[in-house]
Design an enzyme around this catalytic site. Structure first.
Site, short mmCIF file in Angstrom:
data_model
loop_
_atom_site.label_atom_id
_atom_site.label_comp_id
_atom_site.label_asym_id
_atom_site.label_seq_id
_atom_site.Cartn_x
_atom_site.Cartn_y
_atom_site.Cartn_z
NE ARG A 102 -1.57 -9.97 7.33
CZ ARG A 102 -2.31 -10.17 6.07
NH1 ARG A 102 -1.56 -9.61 5.00
NH2 ARG A 102 -3.49 -10.40 5.82
CG HIS A 129 -6.06 -14.93 7.27
ND1 HIS A 129 -6.25 -13.66 7.85
CD2 HIS A 129 -5.62 -14.32 6.06
CE1 HIS A 129 -6.20 -12.72 7.32
NE2 HIS A 129 -6.19 -12.83 6.15
CD GLN A 132 -9.65 -13.56 3.28
OE1 GLN A 132 -8.93 -12.70 3.34
NE2 GLN A 132 -10.87 -13.77 2.49
CG ASP A 224 -3.80 -18.70 -0.11
OD1 ASP A 224 -3.63 -17.59 -0.64
OD2 ASP A 224 -3.31 -18.78 1.13
CB CYS A 264 -7.73 -15.17 0.84
SG CYS A 264 -6.03 -16.01 0.76
NE ARG A 292 -10.27 -10.29 5.91
CZ ARG A 292 -8.98 -9.88 5.71
NH1 ARG A 292 -8.24 -10.33 4.60
NH2 ARG A 292 -8.24 -9.62 6.89
N1 NVA Z 1 -1.46 -17.94 2.56
C1 NVA Z 1 -1.23 -16.39 2.25
C2 NVA Z 1 -2.36 -15.76 2.58
C3 NVA Z 1 -2.43 -14.22 2.18
C4 NVA Z 1 -3.57 -13.53 2.52
C5 NVA Z 1 -0.15 -15.90 3.07
O1 NVA Z 1 0.07 -16.17 4.16
O2 NVA Z 1 0.78 -15.25 2.17
N1 CP Z 2 -6.60 -11.49 2.16
C1 CP Z 2 -5.73 -10.69 2.70
O1 CP Z 2 -5.49 -11.00 3.96
O2 CP Z 2 -5.30 -9.78 1.98
P1 CP Z 2 -3.94 -8.93 2.45
O3 CP Z 2 -2.87 -9.80 2.55
O4 CP Z 2 -3.95 -7.78 1.50
O5 CP Z 2 -4.16 -8.43 3.67
#
Ligand code: NVA
Ligand code: CP
Length: 307
Positions: A102, A129, A132, A224, A264, A292
């Site tokens: 990540r 992502h 997800q 989101d 998500c 997930r």
């Molecule tokens: N769009 C959000 C998704 C978190 C799972 C982010 O990138 O922070």
């Molecule tokens: N939806 C998701 O990826 O959650 P986290 O940021 O908690 O991993």
């Protein structure tokens, strides 16, 4: 399928293979049937951003498949002090059987796959992502008994989630409508790729600034956070711009009967969605979070267990 970097790299058949296996692993899990497909294998999990769901579901998933997972915060490994992706990929390939990463730049994930010799899984970048959206498709299928021909409306920021939804929905033959304010639209290249995929599957792709136009006749509604990780300094401005894109009772009136709400997570009640929706009977957010685990177990079984 060697890696999971972007849903754009997967064929329709590969997506359905993952969803089918995820469904099987979920039902086996409920019946107490275990599959130690990854016995003796180790997944490295590199995190340059925070996480609750991704970290826990990957770690538990590896454990349930008989393997183990290593949490590697980028603050604690040499990558965070400037060691190259090239060297990191070569070194970690000598110890691990797979890496979930990540981070910010999609290029770092792609480079890890190019330079390493083990499967790489994108656990979120600024651009995509994919894990997800596999869980989201599994959830929609559970709720509706099909995917093809359904309409999903995504209302909000044209971000990583919106991008992976564009790829995922178009590849499984769903219609997808995205409403985002000017200046926060989805990447044009990804929209074009989704339109191409939709031509083959019979899906439709609609891009608009108007949330009502997008949500009309939707079977699934998705939003989101308006402030993704790394955008904290833009928070005040974003909260003002995105307010007309809030999912609330008023907007919900335009959905199809029996429409479901997805997010998500993490969610910010009172901003992108009101409590009556996210905590209402239409909400499937916790099934989505649970899936997930199952969807990623399927991905790891295929990539690391040669299933
Ligand atoms: N769009 C959000 C998704 C978190 C799972 C982010 O990138 O922070
Ligand atoms: N939806 C998701 O990826 O959650 P986290 O940021 O908690 O991993």
């Amino acid at each position: 399928m060697k890696h999971l970097l972007s849903l754009n790299h997967l064929t329709t058949e590969e997506i359905f293979k993952i969803l089918k296996l995820a469904e099987q692993l979920k039902s086996d899990n409920y019946r107490g049937v275990t599959h130690h497909i990854l016995k003796g294998k180790t997944l490295g999990m590199i995190f340059s951003k925070s996480s609750t769901r991704t970290r826990v579901s990957f770690e538990v998933g590896m454990y349930q498949l008989g393997g183990s997972a290593l949490f590697l915060s980028s603050n604690d490994i040499q990558l965070g002090r400037g060691e190259s992706i090239y060297d990191t990929a070569h070194v970690l390939s000598r110890y691990l059987n797979g890496i979930m990463i990540r981070t910010y730049a999609q290029k770092d994930v792609d480079d890890l796959a190019e330079f390493g010799s083990i499967p790489i899984i994108n656990g979120l970048t600024d651009r995509e992502h994919p894990c997800q959206i596999l869980a989201d498709l599994q959830t929609i299928y559970e709720q509706k008994g099909k995917l093809e021909g359904l309409k999903l409306a995504y209302i909000g920021d044209g971000n990583n989630i919106a991008h992976s939804l564009l790829h995922g929905c178009s590849k499984v033959g769903m219609d997808i409508a995205i409403a985002a304010p000017k200046g926060y639209e989805c990447d044009e290249e990804i929209v074009e790729q989704a339109k191409e995929a939709a031509k083959k599957t019979g899906g439709k792709v609609l891009i608009t600034e108007d949330p009502v136009e997008a949500i009309k006749g939707a079977d699934a509604v998705y939003t989101d956070t308006w402030v993704s990780m790394g955008q904290e300094s833009e928070k005040a401005e974003r909260l003002k711009i995105f307010m007309p894109y809030q999912i609330n009772k008023e907007l919900w009136k335009y959905t199809n009967d029996g429409a479901i709400f997805l997010h998500c997570l993490p969610a910010y009640r009172g901003y992108e969605v009101t409590e009556d929706i996210i905590d209402g009977s239409m909400s499937v957010i916790f099934d989505e979070a649970e899936n997930r685990l199952h969807a990623q177990k399927a991905v790891m079984a295929i990539l690391m267990g040669n299933l």
